[in-house]
Design an enzyme around this catalytic site. Sequence first.
Site, mmCIF file in Angstrom:
data_model
loop_
_atom_site.group_PDB
_atom_site.id
_atom_site.type_symbol
_atom_site.label_atom_id
_atom_site.label_comp_id
_atom_site.label_asym_id
_atom_site.label_seq_id
_atom_site.Cartn_x
_atom_site.Cartn_y
_atom_site.Cartn_z
ATOM 1 N N GLU A 116 0.819 -1.208 0.000
ATOM 2 C CA GLU A 116 0.000 0.000 0.000
ATOM 3 C C GLU A 116 0.858 1.265 0.000
ATOM 4 O O GLU A 116 0.475 2.277 -0.601
ATOM 5 C CB GLU A 116 -0.949 -0.024 1.197
ATOM 6 C CG GLU A 116 -2.006 -1.113 1.058
ATOM 7 C CD GLU A 116 -2.926 -1.205 2.244
ATOM 8 O OE1 GLU A 116 -4.151 -1.117 2.059
ATOM 9 O OE2 GLU A 116 -2.420 -1.377 3.372
ATOM 10 N N GLU A 162 -4.225 -9.415 4.180
ATOM 11 C CA GLU A 162 -5.123 -9.032 5.276
ATOM 12 C C GLU A 162 -6.279 -10.004 5.466
ATOM 13 O O GLU A 162 -6.713 -10.262 6.598
ATOM 14 C CB GLU A 162 -5.673 -7.619 5.046
ATOM 15 C CG GLU A 162 -4.664 -6.510 5.296
ATOM 16 C CD GLU A 162 -3.845 -6.162 4.087
ATOM 17 O OE1 GLU A 162 -3.176 -5.114 4.108
ATOM 18 O OE2 GLU A 162 -3.864 -6.948 3.094
#
Length: 272
Positions: free
Chosen positions: A126, A146
């Site tokens: 990210e 995640e």
Amino acid sequence: MAIPSTPAPQADDAPRVITERRGHVFLIGLNRPDKRNAADFAMLQQLALAYGELERDPDLRVGLVHAIGDHFTGGLDLADVGPRLGPNGLDMVPDGGLNPWQVDGRGLSKPVVIAVQGICLTLGIELMLASDVVVAAASTTFGQIEVARGILPFGGATIRFPRAVGWGNAMRYMLTGDRFDAAEAYRLGLVQQIVPDGTQLGRALDLAERIAGQAPLAVQATLANARTAVREGDAAAEARLQPELARLAGTTDARIGMEAFVTRTPASFIGK
């Protein structure tokens, strides 16, 4: 430039992020190598403060994010950060800081180059997606994992990953949590260059210094207009092109650039 070898375990109060000014380039180093640079709350806050410094200081033109040790980041240190999650998520930006993932409505006006190696998971990807140019060591492995931890990517991957690589490619990795290598990251467009292990920081610095040598107001205007096109659409970006051109044409740097062109000498821009 070689990556420093992994040091002994750190004291709890050791800096999680180290910074260095090298000309107009601001090096920002993740510094928790004994934990594979997993981001605890202290690292998140110190990284935000480093980004805030980059944004505020007019002498700093480009950020270069890298990591000390064998790995870029193992992702979030959930044991440390998890208990800090509140009903509105995670409040991690102290006064004077700027969210490095830029998902709170405030963006960085200056470009960022990133050098990655080893393992680069979750918030590391990210951070790449929120930056502008990425150089990867050949043996780097990536993962947006995640969903395997019972949470969702909250640093912008749900927004930027599909836009960067296409819907199916993004979902292929975000919904499975599967790992992928540097060659796949390059194919997807997450990485702009793959280099031999140990040379990624040097190459990233070369690129950062190349960007820093250009007219900084023009670099920032180019970046801002491209981001406007992404966020607000082509029409909004088109409407700002001519006004921005007129503004930049009246700057000292534009005069310096024209003189350099006419005299065929290198330009030394001052950011005014």
